[in-house]
Design an enzyme around this catalytic site. Structure first.
Site, PDB file in Angstrom:
ATOM      1  N   GLU A 150      -9.813   5.931   2.810  1.00  0.00           N
ATOM      2  CA  GLU A 150     -10.675   4.868   3.317  1.00  0.00           C
ATOM      3  C   GLU A 150      -9.775   3.671   3.580  1.00  0.00           C
ATOM      4  O   GLU A 150      -8.696   3.564   3.004  1.00  0.00           O
ATOM      5  CB  GLU A 150     -11.738   4.505   2.277  1.00  0.00           C
ATOM      6  CG  GLU A 150     -11.303   3.495   1.204  1.00  0.00           C
ATOM      7  CD  GLU A 150     -10.203   3.999   0.283  1.00  0.00           C
ATOM      8  OE1 GLU A 150     -10.060   5.224   0.151  1.00  0.00           O
ATOM      9  OE2 GLU A 150      -9.467   3.161  -0.286  1.00  0.00           O
ATOM     10  N   LYS A 164       0.812  -1.226   0.000  1.00  0.00           N
ATOM     11  CA  LYS A 164       0.000   0.000   0.000  1.00  0.00           C
ATOM     12  C   LYS A 164       0.842   1.272   0.000  1.00  0.00           C
ATOM     13  O   LYS A 164       0.450   2.288  -0.563  1.00  0.00           O
ATOM     14  CB  LYS A 164      -0.942   0.001   1.208  1.00  0.00           C
ATOM     15  CG  LYS A 164      -2.026  -1.071   1.152  1.00  0.00           C
ATOM     16  CD  LYS A 164      -3.025  -0.788   0.046  1.00  0.00           C
ATOM     17  CE  LYS A 164      -4.191  -1.776   0.065  1.00  0.00           C
ATOM     18  NZ  LYS A 164      -5.055  -1.608  -1.125  1.00  0.00           N
ATOM     19  N   SER A 195       1.845  -9.674  -0.906  1.00  0.00           N
ATOM     20  CA  SER A 195       1.532  -8.247  -0.844  1.00  0.00           C
ATOM     21  C   SER A 195       1.620  -7.636   0.546  1.00  0.00           C
ATOM     22  O   SER A 195       1.763  -6.426   0.689  1.00  0.00           O
ATOM     23  CB  SER A 195       0.135  -8.004  -1.435  1.00  0.00           C
ATOM     24  OG  SER A 195      -0.816  -8.800  -0.771  1.00  0.00           O
TER      25      SER A 195
END
Lengths: 273, 407
Positions: free
Chosen positions: B122, B100, B389
Site C-alpha cells: 500500500e 522507506k 526522512s
C-alpha cells in the site's frame, strides 16, 4: 437454552439445514431493516446475520463494503443496530439474530456495556471478524456473562491445532469461510468444502455454517449436504444495491424485500429438497 | 516475573511474543490471515538471527541503498535558530529518496527466502510504493501497489515512477480514498492470494509481526545515528525529532535509543489545519485507543468507533492510526508526541531549502518545523538529531500550487 442452540436442535430433529441470510443494518436506509428481517424469516430464514456497518471493513469484498458505506451515510451506529434488533424482537421472539462486524465499534462502547445492551436488545450471537481467540481475553467472558454466543470463523488456512483452540471458545455454531478471500468471492469448490468440513467435524460437535461465495440455490443445496447451515450475504446485498440505485426509497425498499424473499425462498426449497 | 527479571527488562525488549506493546499492538485480523502471519513471524524470527541473511542485508544496504546515510551538521540553521546544534540524519540521500527502502530491501529478502513470487504494497505519498516497486524490479517479481485515488492525484510523479519500474498501480476508490483505504485493499488482496503473495507493509503498523519487523529493518537509522553522534560529538544527542504518520522513520531513529533515558524523543504529527479544527492527522495528540488494521493503537475515530477522515498537506502523514509502539511510548511517557500545522510545515520546507540548500519532503518538513520551536529552548552545547526522512522533489507541485504558481 440459547435461541441458536434451540434453533439447531429443532432443525436437526426435522432433518433440516439452517438458512442464514446476511444483510447490513441500515442498508440502503434504516427504514428497511426491520421489515426486511421479518420478510426473510417468512421466506425461510432460520437465523439472521445482521451486519454492523464499519468504515474500514477489511475482510469484505466490494459488495458489502458499499453496503457499509450506504448505511454510514445515515450514520447507522452500533447503538442504532441494537435498536433495530429490539424493534424486531417486539413481534419475533424466536428467530436468532447474530451481529457480524468489526471490533472497533464494540471496543469504543466497551465489551461489558455492549454485551449487556446486546442481550437487552435480543441479540443471540456476535461474530467479530477481526478478533481471533488469541486477542479475546476479556471479550469472550463479557459475551458469556450476558448469554451471547461468540461465533468464530474457521478458514481454509486454519490448521487443525487452531481449530481446536477456536472451537474451545466458540458456542452456538462455527462459521467456515469457504474460500481464501473476501466476502462475495465467486469460486467455491463444494468438494473441497466437504473435505474441510470432515476435518472440522473431528474437532467439534458444534454446528458448522458455511459462507463466502454462496450465490445460487444449487450451491446452497450442495453445501447444505455437508454443513448444518448455509450463509448467504453478497448475493442478497447485490439486490439491495441494484434497487437502491434505480428506484425511489419507498419503491426500492419494497422491491428489495420482494427480490430477497424470492431468492431465499428458492434457496429454502433447494435446501429442503 | 521476579523482581530481578523485571529490573532486567528493558524498553527495547518489547513487544511480547504475541506482538503486544503493553495494551497496544497484537493481531486483530480475520482468521484467514492468522496462519500466514504466524509463518511470517517464524521466518522473521529465524532470519533475524541468521548471519547469512544479515550479511546479505548489510551488503544490500551498503551497495544498493547507499548506506550509511550521513549525519550532517546544519551549522547555518543552528546558528539562525540560536539554540542547540542541529544534525540532520540524511535518509533523503538513500536510493529512491527516503527511508522507506531500508524496510523494502529487508522484507524483500524475507519474501525471497519464503519462496513468494508476487509482491503487494500500500502507499500514501508513493514513497513506499516506489521503494517496493524498486526492489521487486530488481528481483523480477510481479508487483501490485494499492494507492488511494486521492493520493494518485496528489502524487502523480511517484505513480509514474512506479509504472516505469514495472509495478501495477491500483487506484482505490473506497472510503476516504487515501492511505487507510489502500491498506484495506492490500489486506483484501493478501487474504485472497496468500499462497504466493508477500505483503510488504510500509510502516511500523498493522498486525504482529509487522510493527516489530518494520522497526527492526528501520532501526539501522538510529544505530548509525548513535555511532555518528559519537564520532562527531563524542557523546549521544540530547534530543531526537522525527515526523510521524504510521511512524516507521521515527521508530527507526528512536528504537536504538529507547533505553538511554537521557535522550529525549519527539514525534511530530500532522496538525493539518489545526488540532482544534478536527482536520488533522494526529491520533497520538488528539485521538483515542482503538483497533484498526490488525492492531490496537491510538486512532482518529468518532464516538461510535468509525474511523474519521484525516487531513494533512503531506500524503505520507495522512493516516488515522499510528504504529502501536508509539502508542505505548506515549503512555509510559518515554517519548513526547507533538504536532505542527500544514502552514508551519511549509515554512519548515522553505527554511531548510533556503538556509541549508536541502529540500525536505513535506512529511519531514513537519519534523523541521518542530525543530524550529525546540532548538531555541535548548543550550548551544546541546545536540538535536532530526530525521530528514525523505527528499522534497515529489512535493514541488504541491508547494508550487499552494504558493499560487502554475507550470
Amino acid at each position: 437454552m440459547s435461541r441458536i442452540k434451540g434453533c439447531f436442535a429443532q432443525l436437526k430433529k426435522n432433518n433440516k439445514k439452517a438458512l442464514i441470510p446476511y444483510v447490513a443494518a441500515g442498508d440502503p436506509n434504516p427504514e428497511i431493516t426491520m421489515d426486511l428481517m421479518h420478510a426473510m424469516v417468512e421466506s425461510g430464514a432460520d437465523i439472521i446475520e445482521l451486519g454492523v456497518p464499519f468504515s474500514d471493513p477489511m475482510a469484505d469484498g466490494p459488495v458489502i463494503q458499499k453496503a457499509s458505506e450506504r448505511a454510514l451515510i445515515y450514520g447507522t451506529s452500533l447503538t442504532d443496530v441494537l435498536a433495530i434488533v429490539k424493534s424486531f424482537r417486539a413481534t419475533n421472539n424466536i428467530t436468532p439474530v447474530v451481529l457480524m462486524g468489526y471490533l472497533n465499534p464494540i471496543e469504543v462502547m466497551g465489551y461489558e456495556t455492549f454485551a449487556k445492551a446486546a442481550n437487552d436488545a435480543g441479540v443471540d450471537g456476535v461474530l467479530t471478524v477481526d478478533i481471533p481467540p488469541e486477542e479475546a481475553g476479556t471479550y469472550i467472558p463479557a459475551l458469556r456473562e450476558f448469554e451471547l454466543d461468540p461465533i468464530f470463523l474457521l478458514s481454509p488456512t486454519t490448521t487443525k491445532e487452531r481449530m481446536q483452540l477456536i472451537c474451545q471458545y466458540a458456542s452456538g455454531f462455527v462459521y467456515y469461510v469457504s474460500v481464501k478471500g473476501v466476502t462475495g468471492t465467486s469460486a467455491l469448490d463444494t468438494d473441497e468444502v466437504a473435505k474441510r468440513l470432515a476435518i472440522i467435524k473431528e474437532v467439534t460437535d458444534l454446528p458448522v455454517g458455511v459462507g463466502f461465495g454462496i450465490k445460487s440455490a444449487e450451491t446452497a443445496a450442495a453445501v447444505g449436504k455437508a454443513a448444518e447451515a448455509v450463509v448467504v450475504g453478497s448475493a442478497l446485498v447485490n439486490l439491495v444495491e441494484k434497487n437502491a440505485h434505480s428506484l425511489s426509497q419507498d419503491e426500492g425498499n419494497k422491491k428489495t424485500i420482494k427480490d430477497i424473499s424470492q431468492v431465499l425462498s428458492s434457496m429454502r426449497s433447494a435446501l429442503d429438497a | 516475573m521476579t523482581i530481578e527479571q523485571q529490573a532486567d527488562k528493558k524498553l527495547s525488549d518489547m513487544p511480547d511474543e504475541k506482538g503486544h506493546f503493553g495494551q497496544y499492538g497484537g493481531m486483530f485480523v480475520p482468521e484467514t490471515l492468522m496462519e500466514p502471519l504466524s509463518e511470517l513471524n517464524q521466518a522473521y524470527m529465524k532470519y533475524f538471527q541468521d548471519p547469512e541473511f544479515l550479511a546479505e542485508l548489510d551488503n544490500d544496504l551498503a551497495n544498493y541503498v547507499g548506506r550509511p546515510s550521513p549525519l550532517y551538521f546544519a551549522e547555518r540553521w543552528s546558528r539562525e535558530l540560536g539554540g542547540a546544534k542541529i544534525y540532520l540524519k540524511r535518509e533523503d540521500l538513500n536510493h529512491t529518496g527516503a527511508h522507506k527502502i531500508n524496510n523494502t530491501v529487508g522484507q524483500m529478502l524475507l519474501a525471497k527466502r519464503m519462496g513468494k513470487t508476487r509482491i503487494i504494497a500500500e502507499t500514501g505519498a508513493g514513497q513506499h510504493g516506489v521503494a517496493t516497486a524498486t526492489v521487486a524490479a530488481r528481483l523480477g517479481l510481479e508487483c501490485v501497489v494499492y494507492m488511494g485515488a486521492e493520493d494518485i492525484q496528489r502524487q502523480a510523479l511517484n505513480v509514474y515512477r512506479m509504472k516505469l519500474l514495472g509495478a501495477r498501480v491500483v487506484s482505490v476508490d473506497s472510503g476516504s480514498r487515501t492511505l487507510k483505504d489502500a491498506l484495506n485493499e492490500a489486506m483484501r488482496d493478501w487474504v485472497t492470494n496468500i499462497d504466493n503473495t508477500f505483503y510488504i507493509i510500509g510502516t511500523a503498523a498493522g498486525p504482529h509481526p509487522y510493527p516489530a519487523m518494520v522497526r527492526d529493518f528501520q532501526a539501522v537509522i538510529g544505530r548509525e545515528a548513535r555511532e555518528q553522534s559519537m564520532q562527531h560529538e563524542g557523546r549521544l544527542p540530547d534530543a531526537l525529532v522525527a515526523c510521524i504518520g504510521g511512524g516507521s522513520n521515527a521508530i527507526g531513529l528512536f528504537y536504538p535509543f529507547v533505553d538511554d533515558q537521557d535522550v529525549s524523543m519527539y514525534g511530530v504529527e500532522a496538525a493539518g489545519h489545526g488540532l482544534e479544527t478536527g482536520e488533522h492527522a494526529a491520533p497520538l495528540c488528539a485521538g483515542k485507543p482503538g483497533v484498526l488494521h490488525g492492531n490496537r493503537t491510538y486512532l482518529m475515530e468518532d464516538r461510535h468507533g468509525q474511523i474519521i477522515p484525516t487531513h494533512s498537506v503531506s500524503a505520507g502523514l495522512d493516516y488515522p492510526g499510528v504504529g502501536p509502539e508509539h502508542s505505548w511510548l506515549k503512555d509510559i511517557g518515554r517519548a513526547n508526541y507533538v504536532s505542527v500545522t500544514d502552514e508551519e510545515a511549509l515554512r519548515g520546507f522553505h527554511d531548510l531549502t533556503k538556509i541549508e540548500g536541502i529540500m525536505p519532503a513535506l512529511e519531514s518538513s513537519h519534523a523541521m518545523a518542530y525543530v524550529k520551536k525546540l532548538a531555541p529552548t535548548m543550550d548551544k552545547e546541546q545536540i538535536i538529531i532530526v530525521n530528514l526522512s525523505g527528499r522534497g522533489d515529489k512535493d514541488i507541485h504541491t508547494v508550487a500550487t499552494i504558493d499560487g504558481i502554475e507550470f
